[in-house]
Enzyme design. Sequence first.
Site: not given
Ligand code: ATR
Length: 268
Positions: A76, A138
């Site tokens: 991407k 985010a």
């Molecule tokens: P995607 O491409 O699916 O958006 P990503 O870029 O890895 O995946 O983003 C995952 C998101 O889920 C992030 O906002 C992450 O928070 P962090 O930036 O703090 O890592 C959030 N996330 C993942 N697991 C989480 C959890 N158990 N509780 C709260 N937020 C979570």
Amino acid sequence: MSATLDITGTTRVFGVIADPIAHVRAPMVFNPLFEARGTDAVMVPVHAPADRLETVLDGLKAQPNFGGLAVTVPHKLAIMELCDEVGRQGRLVGAVNAVRFDDQRRMIGDNFDGAGFVAGMRAEGHEVTGRSVLQLGAGGAGRAIAFALADAGVSRLVIHNRTRVKAEELAAAVSAAYPEVPVSVGAADPDGCEIVVNTTSAGLHDGDPLPIDAKFLQPDVLVAEIIMIPERTRLLESALSSGCKVQYGRHMLDKQIDLIGEFLGCFQ
Ligand code: ATR
């Protein structure tokens, strides 16, 4: 699949480009649509290892009957760099999930993740324009959705992320692109917001924590999810039991398919 039986010399060819390739779902989604709509087109998997991406694209560009591509992991970002032109959402997000070849065989890319979410909400009768939204997350998906919500003209966007600095960076980027939209970083508490959208991956797996405390899910809040499997995440279960309206994750993908199909011109 019976759609492939109808391929002839006039059939326009579209692809989904990825590496690895075996898991891609676009052919199973688009080909039945082509068949149902009587469109003389086919969607094929295009396996492009990263070190041969440009070579593969050059070859596709050279084929006059090749219309464009749905783009997925890991290409991407790399494909965006190779595009001759990128739409506003693609530029803001920093990644494209569709590219088409125009009449001059120039490569035009854009990102439909966020627009798919907004269109999915509207398709279910949930207007976002003029509404206040708390966005949880985010990450990659959150980035696309935040820009699309601002583009749709939400009245207020509050971003909460487990890692606060990422919420701050995203809020600053959205604010810079859409200065007319009030964007802030906040707690995982709707605090007057009408819509809560979960863009985190919390809910994909059994035992994941709720991305927001269930006590904040009051019946006047609409809770939107982008996770498709499970269809009813723990968050949606909690929201439903609190009497909230909910939006299921699948609508975002359904609308993305429409938007990408329209952009590629493959339904004509
Ligand atoms: P995607 O491409 O699916 O958006 P990503 O870029 O890895 O995946 O983003 C995952 C998101 O889920 C992030 O906002 C992450 O928070 P962090 O930036 O703090 O890592 C959030 N996330 C993942 N697991 C989480 C959890 N158990 N509780 C709260 N937020 C979570």
